[in-house]
Motif scaffolding. Structure first.
Motif, PDB file in Angstrom:
ATOM      1  N   ARG A  37      19.362 -20.310  -0.303  1.00  0.00           N
ATOM      2  CA  ARG A  37      20.363 -21.170   0.498  1.00  0.00           C
ATOM      3  C   ARG A  37      18.625 -21.918   1.405  1.00  0.00           C
ATOM      4  O   ARG A  37      17.738 -21.219   2.195  1.00  0.00           O
ATOM      5  CB  ARG A  37      20.790 -20.165   2.168  1.00  0.00           C
ATOM      6  CG  ARG A  37      22.261 -19.602   1.521  1.00  0.00           C
ATOM      7  CD  ARG A  37      23.158 -19.909   2.721  1.00  0.00           C
ATOM      8  NE  ARG A  37      22.662 -19.182   3.488  1.00  0.00           N
ATOM      9  CZ  ARG A  37      23.104 -18.991   5.175  1.00  0.00           C
ATOM     10  NH1 ARG A  37      23.957 -20.288   5.276  1.00  0.00           N
ATOM     11  NH2 ARG A  37      23.030 -17.868   5.298  1.00  0.00           N
ATOM     12  N   ASP A  39      18.824 -23.462   4.676  1.00  0.00           N
ATOM     13  CA  ASP A  39      18.699 -22.895   5.699  1.00  0.00           C
ATOM     14  C   ASP A  39      20.100 -21.709   6.317  1.00  0.00           C
ATOM     15  O   ASP A  39      21.343 -22.231   5.602  1.00  0.00           O
ATOM     16  CB  ASP A  39      18.020 -24.170   6.608  1.00  0.00           C
ATOM     17  CG  ASP A  39      19.202 -25.438   6.497  1.00  0.00           C
ATOM     18  OD1 ASP A  39      20.703 -25.274   6.107  1.00  0.00           O
ATOM     19  OD2 ASP A  39      18.772 -26.572   6.696  1.00  0.00           O
ATOM     20  N   GLU A  40      20.245 -21.855   7.651  1.00  0.00           N
ATOM     21  CA  GLU A  40      20.929 -21.485   7.293  1.00  0.00           C
ATOM     22  C   GLU A  40      22.800 -22.922   7.357  1.00  0.00           C
ATOM     23  O   GLU A  40      24.037 -21.152   8.208  1.00  0.00           O
ATOM     24  CB  GLU A  40      21.049 -20.880   9.573  1.00  0.00           C
ATOM     25  CG  GLU A  40      19.948 -20.376   9.960  1.00  0.00           C
ATOM     26  CD  GLU A  40      20.117 -18.486   9.132  1.00  0.00           C
ATOM     27  OE1 GLU A  40      21.161 -17.838   9.261  1.00  0.00           O
ATOM     28  OE2 GLU A  40      19.422 -18.045   9.088  1.00  0.00           O
ATOM     29  N   GLU A  41      22.489 -23.609   7.948  1.00  0.00           N
ATOM     30  CA  GLU A  41      23.676 -24.763   7.698  1.00  0.00           C
ATOM     31  C   GLU A  41      24.310 -24.426   6.112  1.00  0.00           C
ATOM     32  O   GLU A  41      25.109 -25.805   5.512  1.00  0.00           O
ATOM     33  CB  GLU A  41      23.217 -25.503   8.541  1.00  0.00           C
ATOM     34  CG  GLU A  41      22.764 -25.232   9.780  1.00  0.00           C
ATOM     35  CD  GLU A  41      24.547 -24.473  10.663  1.00  0.00           C
ATOM     36  OE1 GLU A  41      25.395 -25.239   9.894  1.00  0.00           O
ATOM     37  OE2 GLU A  41      23.553 -23.870  11.648  1.00  0.00           O
ATOM     38  N   GLY A  42      22.789 -24.328   5.058  1.00  0.00           N
ATOM     39  CA  GLY A  42      22.758 -24.563   3.586  1.00  0.00           C
ATOM     40  C   GLY A  42      24.191 -24.365   3.137  1.00  0.00           C
ATOM     41  O   GLY A  42      24.249 -22.758   3.886  1.00  0.00           O
ATOM     42  N   GLU A  43      24.376 -24.467   1.740  1.00  0.00           N
ATOM     43  CA  GLU A  43      25.356 -23.786   1.068  1.00  0.00           C
ATOM     44  C   GLU A  43      24.611 -22.767   0.534  1.00  0.00           C
ATOM     45  O   GLU A  43      23.198 -22.642   0.637  1.00  0.00           O
ATOM     46  CB  GLU A  43      26.220 -24.910  -0.059  1.00  0.00           C
ATOM     47  CG  GLU A  43      27.404 -25.993   0.660  1.00  0.00           C
ATOM     48  CD  GLU A  43      27.847 -27.332  -0.415  1.00  0.00           C
ATOM     49  OE1 GLU A  43      27.492 -27.419  -1.515  1.00  0.00           O
ATOM     50  OE2 GLU A  43      28.037 -28.609   0.399  1.00  0.00           O
ATOM     51  N   GLU A  69      22.993 -30.057  -1.709  1.00  0.00           N
ATOM     52  CA  GLU A  69      22.370 -28.810  -1.594  1.00  0.00           C
ATOM     53  C   GLU A  69      20.796 -29.245  -2.401  1.00  0.00           C
ATOM     54  O   GLU A  69      19.752 -28.171  -2.069  1.00  0.00           O
ATOM     55  CB  GLU A  69      22.989 -28.123  -1.491  1.00  0.00           C
ATOM     56  CG  GLU A  69      22.128 -26.910  -0.642  1.00  0.00           C
ATOM     57  CD  GLU A  69      22.574 -26.579   0.613  1.00  0.00           C
ATOM     58  OE1 GLU A  69      21.198 -26.143   1.443  1.00  0.00           O
ATOM     59  OE2 GLU A  69      23.216 -27.703   1.188  1.00  0.00           O
ATOM     60  N   ARG A  72      18.728 -31.518  -1.165  1.00  0.00           N
ATOM     61  CA  ARG A  72      17.649 -31.185  -0.156  1.00  0.00           C
ATOM     62  C   ARG A  72      16.765 -29.791  -0.788  1.00  0.00           C
ATOM     63  O   ARG A  72      15.520 -29.512  -0.236  1.00  0.00           O
ATOM     64  CB  ARG A  72      18.566 -29.972   1.145  1.00  0.00           C
ATOM     65  CG  ARG A  72      19.466 -31.844   1.407  1.00  0.00           C
ATOM     66  CD  ARG A  72      20.097 -30.526   2.666  1.00  0.00           C
ATOM     67  NE  ARG A  72      20.403 -29.608   3.095  1.00  0.00           N
ATOM     68  CZ  ARG A  72      20.192 -28.363   3.647  1.00  0.00           C
ATOM     69  NH1 ARG A  72      19.131 -29.059   4.799  1.00  0.00           N
ATOM     70  NH2 ARG A  72      20.314 -27.517   3.635  1.00  0.00           N
TER      71      ARG A  72
END
Length: 290
Positions: A37, A39-43, A69, A72
């Protein structure tokens, strides 16, 4: 946090990252995969392991941006970190469980296509480090998108290249290359094929015709990586399997590739996911997304 120690652009749209993950590296075996992942908001993105260094505590992943994703991910640089690197997951390659002396007697061929070259490299390196020689056919549309060429040469006995446009190696796809090698007298008694699903389908049709038992990796259909979402549901010899928990490797002659490709296309749309949920019921998965 899992720091990115090295980033490399392998081709116009394929990246390699070496990540600090000591506990993962300590247990990683060829054929297994990780979930990362950004970051914390990532898939959660499942990616097969390309390499590991147990002494340095690192793992290497290779990816191609095909969605938001992974797009990113391509902007992360050396010194940045992933929020999560979970693994190793899935079952290791069947070859890992075969006694070394038996493996040395086998004539093993790998067929790698596109990003599938990364997990093939991991297996070839493991075999090479155990004194086992293997051949490999590495295919791509053209020379400029071949990856890991030097690394692959270092761990294979014979490395054959096949390009659709004829810009490098044998002119044609991996099936053309295999048939050519067979016609020249090359013989194999085990084959591992990893790459795009359509490539694996036709490679398995050819190896079945030639009588070469074949294993494929179905990592390309994984989404959640834990058996919950149902995206990687397959029919193998008429039985329901999930690539992430039952695989990712399966007997290539028994995989229903047509069903897998059709299902993969449907899963990309909301209407398709609802249809699959209704049709497959309990065998669909349990993530609640659909």
């Amino acid at each position: 946090m899992f720091k990115i120690l090295k980033k490399e652009k392998l081709s116009a749209n394929i990246y390699s990252m070496t990540v600090e993950a000591p506990r993962v590296a300590a247990h990683a075996l060829p054929g297994q995969f990780l979930i990362v992942r950004v970051d914390e908001e990532g898939e959660r993105i499942p990616l097969t392991v390309c390499d590991d260094d147990k002494e340095k505590g690192t793992v290497t992943i290779v990816f191609q941006p095909v969605g938001a994703e992974t797009y990113r991910m391509s902007f992360l640089e050396e010194g940045d970190s992933f929020a999560d690197v979970v693994g190793p997951l899935g079952n290791p390659s069947n070859l890992v469980n075969v006694p070394i002396e038996e493996l040395k007697k086998k004539k093993i061929l790998f067929i790698a296509g596109g990003v599938g070259t990364a997990p093939v490299y991991h297996q070839l390196k493991w075999l090479h480090n155990h004194g086992i020689d293997a051949d490999c056919i590495q295919g791509a549309r053209s020379k400029d998108i071949l990856i890991l060429e030097d690394e692959m040469k270092a761990v294979t006995r014979n490395l054959y290249f096949a390009t659709d446009d004829g810009t490098y190696g044998i002119h044609g796809n991996v099936c053309v290359a295999l048939q050519q090698l067979w016609d020249e007298g090359k013989r194999y008694d085990h084959c591992v094929v990893i790459g795009p699903m359509i490539m694996m389908k036709f490679a398995c049709q050819l190896t079945q015709k030639l009588g070469i038992p074949t294993v494929v990796s179905m990592n390309t259909v994984m989404v959640d990586g834990t058996g919950m979402c149902g995206a990687c549901r397959l029919l193998v010899d008429g039985q329901v399997k999930f690539a992430c928990v039952d695989g990712p490797e399966f007997d290539g002659w028994k995989v229903d590739f047509d069903q897998a490709m059709q299902r993969s296309r449907m899963y990309k749309t909301e209407e398709g996911r609802l249809f699959l949920e209704a049709k497959e019921e309990k065998s669909h998965g349990g993530c609640g997304v659909c």
